[in-house]
Each structure stands twice: as structure tokens, then as C-alpha cells.
Design a protein around this motif. Structure first.
Motif, PDB file in Angstrom:
ATOM      1  N   VAL A 243       0.872  -1.168   0.000  1.00  0.00           N
ATOM      2  CA  VAL A 243       0.000   0.000   0.000  1.00  0.00           C
ATOM      3  C   VAL A 243       0.915   1.226   0.000  1.00  0.00           C
ATOM      4  N   VAL A 244       0.778   2.062  -1.019  1.00  0.00           N
ATOM      5  CA  VAL A 244       1.737   3.152  -1.227  1.00  0.00           C
ATOM      6  C   VAL A 244       1.028   4.509  -1.161  1.00  0.00           C
ATOM      7  N   GLY A 245       1.673   5.458  -0.473  1.00  0.00           N
ATOM      8  CA  GLY A 245       1.149   6.821  -0.411  1.00  0.00           C
ATOM      9  C   GLY A 245       0.418   7.095   0.890  1.00  0.00           C
ATOM     10  N   ALA A 246       0.580   8.309   1.414  1.00  0.00           N
ATOM     11  CA  ALA A 246       0.012   8.645   2.717  1.00  0.00           C
ATOM     12  C   ALA A 246      -1.508   8.486   2.747  1.00  0.00           C
ATOM     13  N   GLY A 247      -2.181   8.907   1.694  1.00  0.00           N
ATOM     14  CA  GLY A 247      -3.630   8.809   1.677  1.00  0.00           C
ATOM     15  C   GLY A 247      -4.122   7.374   1.745  1.00  0.00           C
ATOM     16  N   GLN A 248      -3.524   6.505   0.931  1.00  0.00           N
ATOM     17  CA  GLN A 248      -3.930   5.106   0.910  1.00  0.00           C
ATOM     18  C   GLN A 248      -3.605   4.413   2.230  1.00  0.00           C
ATOM     19  N   VAL A 249      -2.418   4.695   2.762  1.00  0.00           N
ATOM     20  CA  VAL A 249      -2.013   4.061   4.018  1.00  0.00           C
ATOM     21  C   VAL A 249      -2.916   4.524   5.162  1.00  0.00           C
ATOM     22  N   ALA A 250      -3.217   5.820   5.206  1.00  0.00           N
ATOM     23  CA  ALA A 250      -4.093   6.348   6.256  1.00  0.00           C
ATOM     24  C   ALA A 250      -5.471   5.702   6.179  1.00  0.00           C
ATOM     25  N   HIS A 251      -5.958   5.471   4.971  1.00  0.00           N
ATOM     26  CA  HIS A 251      -7.263   4.830   4.788  1.00  0.00           C
ATOM     27  C   HIS A 251      -7.264   3.426   5.390  1.00  0.00           C
ATOM     28  N   VAL A 252      -6.177   2.682   5.166  1.00  0.00           N
ATOM     29  CA  VAL A 252      -6.081   1.324   5.717  1.00  0.00           C
ATOM     30  C   VAL A 252      -5.980   1.377   7.240  1.00  0.00           C
ATOM     31  N   LEU A 253      -5.139   2.260   7.758  1.00  0.00           N
ATOM     32  CA  LEU A 253      -4.947   2.348   9.204  1.00  0.00           C
ATOM     33  C   LEU A 253      -6.207   2.829   9.912  1.00  0.00           C
ATOM     34  N   GLY A 254      -7.007   3.602   9.213  1.00  0.00           N
ATOM     35  CA  GLY A 254      -8.241   4.086   9.808  1.00  0.00           C
ATOM     36  C   GLY A 254      -9.242   2.986  10.085  1.00  0.00           C
ATOM     37  N   LYS A 255      -8.999   1.798   9.537  1.00  0.00           N
ATOM     38  CA  LYS A 255      -9.916   0.674   9.747  1.00  0.00           C
ATOM     39  C   LYS A 255      -9.566  -0.154  10.972  1.00  0.00           C
ATOM     40  N   ILE A 256      -8.458   0.195  11.645  1.00  0.00           N
ATOM     41  CA  ILE A 256      -8.112  -0.538  12.859  1.00  0.00           C
ATOM     42  C   ILE A 256      -9.202  -0.311  13.892  1.00  0.00           C
ATOM     43  N   ALA A 257      -9.749  -1.410  14.377  1.00  0.00           N
ATOM     44  CA  ALA A 257     -10.915  -1.318  15.263  1.00  0.00           C
ATOM     45  C   ALA A 257     -10.562  -0.604  16.560  1.00  0.00           C
ATOM     46  N   ALA A 258     -11.502   0.196  17.048  1.00  0.00           N
ATOM     47  CA  ALA A 258     -11.299   0.915  18.308  1.00  0.00           C
ATOM     48  C   ALA A 258     -11.157  -0.050  19.478  1.00  0.00           C
ATOM     49  N   ALA A 259     -11.701  -1.265  19.315  1.00  0.00           N
ATOM     50  CA  ALA A 259     -11.633  -2.253  20.392  1.00  0.00           C
ATOM     51  C   ALA A 259     -10.224  -2.812  20.579  1.00  0.00           C
ATOM     52  N   MET A 260      -9.327  -2.552  19.635  1.00  0.00           N
ATOM     53  CA  MET A 260      -7.961  -3.064  19.744  1.00  0.00           C
ATOM     54  C   MET A 260      -7.125  -2.136  20.619  1.00  0.00           C
ATOM     55  N   SER A 261      -6.178  -2.718  21.332  1.00  0.00           N
ATOM     56  CA  SER A 261      -5.255  -1.926  22.150  1.00  0.00           C
ATOM     57  C   SER A 261      -3.896  -1.884  21.471  1.00  0.00           C
ATOM     58  N   LEU A 262      -3.235  -0.733  21.571  1.00  0.00           N
ATOM     59  CA  LEU A 262      -1.938  -0.525  20.926  1.00  0.00           C
ATOM     60  C   LEU A 262      -0.867  -0.320  21.993  1.00  0.00           C
ATOM     61  N   GLN A 263       0.189  -1.102  21.927  1.00  0.00           N
ATOM     62  CA  GLN A 263       1.270  -1.039  22.911  1.00  0.00           C
ATOM     63  C   GLN A 263       2.586  -0.715  22.212  1.00  0.00           C
ATOM     64  N   PRO A 264       3.249   0.386  22.593  1.00  0.00           N
ATOM     65  CA  PRO A 264       4.547   0.696  21.993  1.00  0.00           C
ATOM     66  C   PRO A 264       5.578  -0.361  22.377  1.00  0.00           C
ATOM     67  N   ALA A 265       6.508  -0.631  21.467  1.00  0.00           N
ATOM     68  CA  ALA A 265       7.538  -1.637  21.718  1.00  0.00           C
ATOM     69  C   ALA A 265       8.728  -1.364  20.809  1.00  0.00           C
ATOM     70  N   GLN A 266       9.799  -2.083  21.043  1.00  0.00           N
ATOM     71  CA  GLN A 266      10.944  -2.098  20.136  1.00  0.00           C
ATOM     72  C   GLN A 266      10.949  -3.452  19.438  1.00  0.00           C
ATOM     73  N   VAL A 267      10.840  -3.448  18.130  1.00  0.00           N
ATOM     74  CA  VAL A 267      10.822  -4.685  17.348  1.00  0.00           C
ATOM     75  C   VAL A 267      11.923  -4.603  16.301  1.00  0.00           C
ATOM     76  N   ASN A 268      12.811  -5.582  16.324  1.00  0.00           N
ATOM     77  CA  ASN A 268      13.953  -5.590  15.394  1.00  0.00           C
ATOM     78  C   ASN A 268      14.733  -4.278  15.444  1.00  0.00           C
ATOM     79  N   GLY A 269      14.834  -3.726  16.655  1.00  0.00           N
ATOM     80  CA  GLY A 269      15.612  -2.509  16.847  1.00  0.00           C
ATOM     81  C   GLY A 269      14.915  -1.230  16.434  1.00  0.00           C
ATOM     82  N   ASP A 270      13.704  -1.332  15.911  1.00  0.00           N
ATOM     83  CA  ASP A 270      12.952  -0.160  15.470  1.00  0.00           C
ATOM     84  C   ASP A 270      11.709   0.024  16.339  1.00  0.00           C
TER      85      ASP A 270
END
Length: 317
Positions: A243-270
Motif C-alpha cells: 500500500v503506497v502513499g500517505a492517503g492510501q495508508v491512512a485509509h487502511v490504518l483508519g480501519k483498525i478497530a477501536a476495540a484493539m489496544s496498541l502497545q509501543p515496543a521495540q521490534v527488530n531494533g525499530d
């Protein structure tokens, strides 16, 4: 019974006989001392923690049968064994990837802060770099990893890949050229402390925008040419193409359900977000951030690749 040492030094049984005594203890100590290094070598060659663990077990079985009195450099010798096993595994993996559904991403590893602090190690295990390494032939990948990441001499690499040193030098030059042409640039702005603070601010802004579904603020932190790769492996829903481009990516990310929880982490050094649904890991999204903007997103959803995210994996150069 052979005893396969784990990271902690504990052992698990395998089905082969072993000579006991001081010699066996010495072999075990040497293997345990270099275990994290060997895992890192195998993982950087394979992009799969599960397959890297298989390589470690095969390496131990061969190491346990070696006359250690003849070994001058235990580190180089063990790396040589692990490299040969990883090369064999890499060819099998290549065939498996040919039938993989959608984009293939490396198996994500939860890493400690010290990995991110080691810039060269973090770069070498990052999702972006591992995907670049996927474009190399198996021997090129082995030579590049051993030379550029772990600093092995050409003679030791030649023994590991069954080539002469002159050929290894040519392979190393060719691999460096190919990697340099494909690897994403690393932004270098300000001090490392300032850069780390800027990255934290970007991650926090990104997380808040995703959690609230605020597309305007999401677009503020996405680079115009940002790329999102999703790996579902055919087991769960995922985009079958980048998925390429800010608009397209934002559209996909906007579908992440509100019921999901997001936890910051370090994965593969990033920096990354671990996304949970009903307490279970649903997705791991590693981020590439340059100049305060998210330039790459690597979302792993394949359940088979989400088993090493409850504990940190020790990596070593």
C-alpha cells in the motif's frame, strides 16, 4: 544424550549419545558463550527465528562432535558451522516463499533497548534491511552478513561458504554494491538524544492518531511516499500488495478497530506497535521513521510469526 544448551545455559535432550566429562563441559560453555551471536547470524541470514533455532540445534550437534583441541578460534569455528547450516536452510526457505500468499515479512523479534542503541546492529536486523537482504543470492547474503555485520575475515568466510578468499572478496564487493543500491537511507539529523526524542514524539503522535481514527493528524506524521507492507501468510486478512502513499495508508490504518489496544515496543531494533484484540496479539507493526515522518510500516499478522513477542530476544554482534 546430547544436551542442547538454551540461552540461559539450561539444556534439553536430543537423541544422540555424547561423551561426558570436562571436554563436554568445555564444549557447552563455548556454545553458550556464543549462542546469542550464532542466533543473530542465523536470523539475519534467514529472517525466521524458528528456523534460526533449528540452525542452532544442528550447529550444537556438529560442535559436540568436534575435536576441540584442534580449534584455534571457537567463535569463528562456530559461526562457520552455523553459516553452513543456515545456507542449507535458506535454500529450503526460498522454495517455501515461492508459494507464500502476499508479501513475505521477516518474523518480528521483541528487542531490548540496547539493540536500538547499537546503530549498526539495529540497522542490520531492521525489517527494511532484512528485506534488502532477501534480494541477494544465498551465498551473497552469507558473505555480506559475515563481513559487514560481524566483521569476519575473508579466510574464515571462505571456509564457511566453501569458496576461495579471492572469490569471497568479489562476492562481498558485489553484495555491498547491491545492498547500497537498495537499502533505505538513514536520516542523520541532530544528536542521537535529539533524534531519539523526535522518534518518540512521532511514535506517540502516530499511535494517538490511529487509536482515535484521526486521519488528519495521521497524515501529518506519514511521509507522502510511505509504504505499508502487510503479511498475513494466507491465514488472516492482509493486503496482497504494498500500500503506497500517505492517503492510501491512512485509509487502511483508519480501519483498525477501536476495540484493539496498541502497545509501543521495540521490534527488530525499530519502534513498533503491538496491536492486541481481546488481549491476544493480532498484529505487530514495525515502523521506519526518517526526519520525523513514518516512511515505512511493516505489519505482520501471520499467527505463525507472532510467537516471540512476549519476551525479548537477545541479539549480539
Amino acid at each position: 544424550m546430547y544436551q542442547f544448551p538454551t540461552t540461559s545455559g539450561r539444556t534439553r535432550d536430543t537423541s544422540e549419545p555424547v561423551t561426558r566429562g570436562d571436554r563436554t563441559d568445555s564444549a557447552t560453555q563455548a556454545f553458550v558463550a556464543h549462542r546469542n551471536l550464532l542466533f543473530t547470524v542465523a536470523y539475519e541470514m534467514l529472517g525466521s527465528a524458528a528456523d534460526a533455532e533449528d540452525v542452532l540445534q544442528e550447529t550444537w550437534l556438529r560442535w559436540a562432535g568436534v575435536d576441540h583441541d584442534t580449534v584455534r578460534d571457537q567463535r569463528a569455528y562456530l559461526v562457520r558451522i552455523a553459516t553452513r547450516q543456515a545456507l542449507s536452510q535458506l535454500r529450503t526457505l526460498s522454495r517455501r516463499k515461492e508459494s507464500y500468499v502476499g508479501p513475505w515479512l521477516p518474523e518480528p523479534l521483541l528487542t531490548a533497548p540496547d539493540v536500538a542503541e547499537d546503530v549498526e546492529l539495529a540497522d542490520s536486523v531492521s525489517m527494511a534491511m532484512l528485506l534488502v537482504l532477501e534480494t541477494l543470492a544465498p551465498t551473497e547474503r552469507a558473505v555480506f552478513v559475515l563481513r559487514e555485520v560481524f566483521g569476519l575475515g575473508y579466510d574464515d568466510i571462505a571456509e564457511a561458504v566453501d569458496k576461495n578468499p579471492a572469490a569471497v572478496r568479489q562476492i562481498a564487493h558485489r553484495a555491498r554494491t547491491r545492498v547500497a543500491a537498495r537499502r533505505p537511507r538513514r536520516a542523520a539529523s541532530g544528536t542521537s538524544a535529539a533524534s531519539a526524542a523526535g522518534t518518540r514524539r512521532t511514535v506517540e503522535a502516530f499511535q494517538q492518531a490511529v487509536e482515535t481514527g484521526d486521519l488528519r493528524h495521521l497524515l501529518d506524521v506519514l511521509a507522502p511516499d510511505v509504504v505499508l507492507l502487510t503479511d498475513g501468510g494466507g491465514a488472516v486478512r492482509a493486503a496482497l500488495a504494498p500500500v503506497v502513499g500517505a492517503g492510501q495508508v491512512a485509509h487502511v490504518l483508519g480501519k483498525i478497530a477501536a476495540a484493539m489496544s496498541l502497545q509501543p515496543a521495540q521490534v527488530n531494533g525499530d519502534p513498533a506497535l503491538i496491536i492486541r484484540r481481546d488481549g491476544e496479539i493480532d498484529t505487530v507493526m514495525a515502523m521506519r521513521i526518517d526526519d520525523g515522518l513514518v516512511t515505512g510500516l511493516y505489519a505482520v499478522r501471520n499467527p505463525e510469526k507472532l510467537s516471540r513477542l512476549e519476551r525479548e530476544t537477545a541479539l549480539r554482534r
